[in-house]
Design a protein around this motif. Sequence first.
Motif, PDB file in Angstrom:
ATOM      1  N   MET A   1       0.761  -1.172   0.183  1.00  0.00           N
ATOM      2  CA  MET A   1       0.177   0.039  -0.026  1.00  0.00           C
ATOM      3  C   MET A   1       0.713   1.126  -0.055  1.00  0.00           C
ATOM      4  SD  MET A   1      -1.068   2.359   2.454  1.00  0.00           S
ATOM      5  CE  MET A   1      -0.350   1.592   3.865  1.00  0.00           C
ATOM      6  N   ALA A   2       1.866   1.306   0.989  1.00  0.00           N
ATOM      7  CA  ALA A   2       2.735   2.478   0.977  1.00  0.00           C
ATOM      8  C   ALA A   2       3.582   2.597  -0.310  1.00  0.00           C
ATOM      9  CB  ALA A   2       3.780   2.269   2.113  1.00  0.00           C
ATOM     10  N   LYS A   3       3.882   1.786  -0.846  1.00  0.00           N
ATOM     11  CA  LYS A   3       4.612   1.695  -2.213  1.00  0.00           C
ATOM     12  C   LYS A   3       3.780   2.325  -3.265  1.00  0.00           C
ATOM     13  CE  LYS A   3       7.268  -0.952  -5.654  1.00  0.00           C
ATOM     14  NZ  LYS A   3       8.589  -1.654  -5.483  1.00  0.00           N
ATOM     15  N   HIS A   4       2.506   1.583  -3.373  1.00  0.00           N
ATOM     16  CA  HIS A   4       1.696   1.963  -4.362  1.00  0.00           C
ATOM     17  C   HIS A   4       1.184   3.640  -4.379  1.00  0.00           C
ATOM     18  CE1 HIS A   4      -1.075   1.633  -8.009  1.00  0.00           C
ATOM     19  NE2 HIS A   4      -1.973   2.261  -7.113  1.00  0.00           N
ATOM     20  N   ILE A   5       0.935   4.108  -3.083  1.00  0.00           N
ATOM     21  CA  ILE A   5       0.399   5.367  -2.950  1.00  0.00           C
ATOM     22  C   ILE A   5       1.651   6.457  -3.264  1.00  0.00           C
ATOM     23  CG2 ILE A   5      -0.228   6.941  -1.083  1.00  0.00           C
ATOM     24  CD1 ILE A   5      -2.064   4.621  -0.130  1.00  0.00           C
ATOM     25  N   GLU A   6       3.029   5.779  -2.533  1.00  0.00           N
ATOM     26  CA  GLU A   6       4.015   6.795  -2.875  1.00  0.00           C
ATOM     27  C   GLU A   6       4.512   7.110  -4.298  1.00  0.00           C
ATOM     28  OE1 GLU A   6       8.880   6.776  -2.462  1.00  0.00           O
ATOM     29  OE2 GLU A   6       7.787   4.873  -1.928  1.00  0.00           O
ATOM     30  N   GLY A   7       4.109   5.960  -5.103  1.00  0.00           N
ATOM     31  CA  GLY A   7       4.504   6.262  -6.749  1.00  0.00           C
ATOM     32  C   GLY A   7       3.331   7.090  -7.099  1.00  0.00           C
ATOM     33  N   ALA A   8       2.033   6.991  -6.779  1.00  0.00           N
ATOM     34  CA  ALA A   8       1.013   8.058  -7.151  1.00  0.00           C
ATOM     35  C   ALA A   8       1.358   9.422  -6.888  1.00  0.00           C
ATOM     36  CB  ALA A   8      -0.364   7.826  -6.660  1.00  0.00           C
TER      37      ALA A   8
ATOM     38  N   GLN B   1       2.061  12.886  -9.212  1.00  0.00           N
ATOM     39  CA  GLN B   1       1.482  13.813  -8.828  1.00  0.00           C
ATOM     40  C   GLN B   1       2.355  15.333  -8.481  1.00  0.00           C
ATOM     41  OE1 GLN B   1      -1.380  12.986  -5.540  1.00  0.00           O
ATOM     42  NE2 GLN B   1      -2.760  11.610  -6.873  1.00  0.00           N
ATOM     43  N   ARG B   2       3.343  15.170  -7.796  1.00  0.00           N
ATOM     44  CA  ARG B   2       4.184  16.253  -7.324  1.00  0.00           C
ATOM     45  C   ARG B   2       4.697  16.903  -8.538  1.00  0.00           C
ATOM     46  NH1 ARG B   2       9.680  14.765  -4.915  1.00  0.00           N
ATOM     47  NH2 ARG B   2      10.099  13.027  -5.934  1.00  0.00           N
TER      48      ARG B   2
ATOM     49  N   ARG C   1       4.815  16.660   0.954  1.00  0.00           N
ATOM     50  CA  ARG C   1       4.574  16.119   2.149  1.00  0.00           C
ATOM     51  C   ARG C   1       4.170  14.780   2.241  1.00  0.00           C
ATOM     52  NH1 ARG C   1       1.175  19.435   6.147  1.00  0.00           N
ATOM     53  NH2 ARG C   1       0.586  17.747   7.316  1.00  0.00           N
ATOM     54  N   MET C   2       3.304  14.486   1.488  1.00  0.00           N
ATOM     55  CA  MET C   2       2.580  13.100   1.498  1.00  0.00           C
ATOM     56  C   MET C   2       3.648  12.079   0.729  1.00  0.00           C
ATOM     57  SD  MET C   2      -1.393  14.226  -0.154  1.00  0.00           S
ATOM     58  CE  MET C   2      -2.637  14.404   1.172  1.00  0.00           C
ATOM     59  N   HIS C   3       4.188  12.559   0.003  1.00  0.00           N
ATOM     60  CA  HIS C   3       5.358  11.783  -0.681  1.00  0.00           C
ATOM     61  C   HIS C   3       6.437  11.305   0.200  1.00  0.00           C
ATOM     62  CE1 HIS C   3       8.759  11.084  -3.326  1.00  0.00           C
ATOM     63  NE2 HIS C   3       7.741  10.242  -3.763  1.00  0.00           N
ATOM     64  N   SER C   4       7.014  12.475   0.820  1.00  0.00           N
ATOM     65  CA  SER C   4       8.028  12.002   1.635  1.00  0.00           C
ATOM     66  C   SER C   4       7.746  11.320   2.813  1.00  0.00           C
ATOM     67  CB  SER C   4       8.648  13.453   1.987  1.00  0.00           C
ATOM     68  OG  SER C   4       7.922  14.136   3.099  1.00  0.00           O
ATOM     69  N   THR C   5       6.430  11.310   3.442  1.00  0.00           N
ATOM     70  CA  THR C   5       5.894  10.542   4.572  1.00  0.00           C
ATOM     71  C   THR C   5       5.643   9.354   3.943  1.00  0.00           C
ATOM     72  OG1 THR C   5       4.597  12.563   5.621  1.00  0.00           O
ATOM     73  CG2 THR C   5       3.793  10.349   5.972  1.00  0.00           C
TER      74      THR C   5
ATOM     75  N   HIS D   1       3.004   5.497  12.038  1.00  0.00           N
ATOM     76  CA  HIS D   1       2.719   5.664  10.836  1.00  0.00           C
ATOM     77  C   HIS D   1       1.409   6.270  10.824  1.00  0.00           C
ATOM     78  CE1 HIS D   1       5.938   3.182   8.750  1.00  0.00           C
ATOM     79  NE2 HIS D   1       6.656   3.789   9.509  1.00  0.00           N
ATOM     80  N   LEU D   2       0.461   5.416  11.448  1.00  0.00           N
ATOM     81  CA  LEU D   2      -1.016   6.000  11.684  1.00  0.00           C
ATOM     82  C   LEU D   2      -0.923   7.578  12.133  1.00  0.00           C
ATOM     83  CD1 LEU D   2      -4.230   5.645  11.540  1.00  0.00           C
ATOM     84  CD2 LEU D   2      -3.702   4.588  13.848  1.00  0.00           C
ATOM     85  N   LYS D   3      -0.310   7.909  13.073  1.00  0.00           N
ATOM     86  CA  LYS D   3      -0.295   9.186  13.597  1.00  0.00           C
ATOM     87  C   LYS D   3       0.446  10.318  12.621  1.00  0.00           C
ATOM     88  CE  LYS D   3      -0.180   7.968  18.385  1.00  0.00           C
ATOM     89  NZ  LYS D   3       0.495   8.170  19.727  1.00  0.00           N
ATOM     90  N   GLU D   4       1.351   9.728  11.685  1.00  0.00           N
ATOM     91  CA  GLU D   4       1.819  10.502  10.738  1.00  0.00           C
ATOM     92  C   GLU D   4       0.781  10.759   9.674  1.00  0.00           C
ATOM     93  OE1 GLU D   4       6.353   8.775  11.194  1.00  0.00           O
ATOM     94  OE2 GLU D   4       5.410   8.079   9.549  1.00  0.00           O
ATOM     95  N   LEU D   5      -0.206   9.732   9.119  1.00  0.00           N
ATOM     96  CA  LEU D   5      -1.077   9.991   8.225  1.00  0.00           C
ATOM     97  C   LEU D   5      -2.453  10.652   8.436  1.00  0.00           C
ATOM     98  CD1 LEU D   5      -1.094   6.517   6.426  1.00  0.00           C
ATOM     99  CD2 LEU D   5       0.232   8.640   5.948  1.00  0.00           C
TER     100      LEU D   5
END
Length: 192
Positions: free
Chosen positions: A22-29, A33-34, A51-55, A141-145
């Motif tokens: 999940m993290a890999k797929h979302i990071e790629g998106a 986008q950036r 910020r979303m990408h780096s997280t 990680h939940l608290k970061e999101l």
Amino acid sequence: MTSTTDTHADNLRMYVNDTAAMAKHIEGAFDQQRKDDDVRAHPAAHELIERMHSTLAAQRTTMERHAEALGGGVGASLKEAVTTVTGALAGLYGKVRKHPLSRILRDNYTAISLGCVSYEMLHTTALALKEQALADTALRHLKELAPLIMAVTKIIPEVVLEELAKEDPALDTSVAKQALENTLNAWCAESK
């Protein structure tokens, strides 16, 4: 017959692999986008997506390390998890499609929400299996999101109104504050 220990390890590996995928797929998106011209033209949205990408990039690295430690980092189970998560998110991200910024942010909200529930499930599983370090990582990680979801919530009315005003300059763009207040009140209604 499979032992309880084997079942625990399989369950843990499944949740870790799903979360890493999940993290890999979302990071790629977010990486795609950036670089988008519409995103770059809106400084607040661009900063948020960066910020979303780096997280997610940092979370992906951590989760891949956990997957490796459990023996599933590069094997078929991670590939299966990637396929599952990719299928779940297939409608959200297209590498070629061009979307208005409001839709990009909407899709990011959905993706971050998926991340939150994935980490909640991993946290619960790790707690139940007495894997405290992994439980702590999932909770961190939940608290970061969670703040990222709130950041999207706060920017959506402004972005939607900016896009609508391009087509209808007479549109009342002063309602952004009211829309945000109404949304925040809707989220707080259950706790009252």
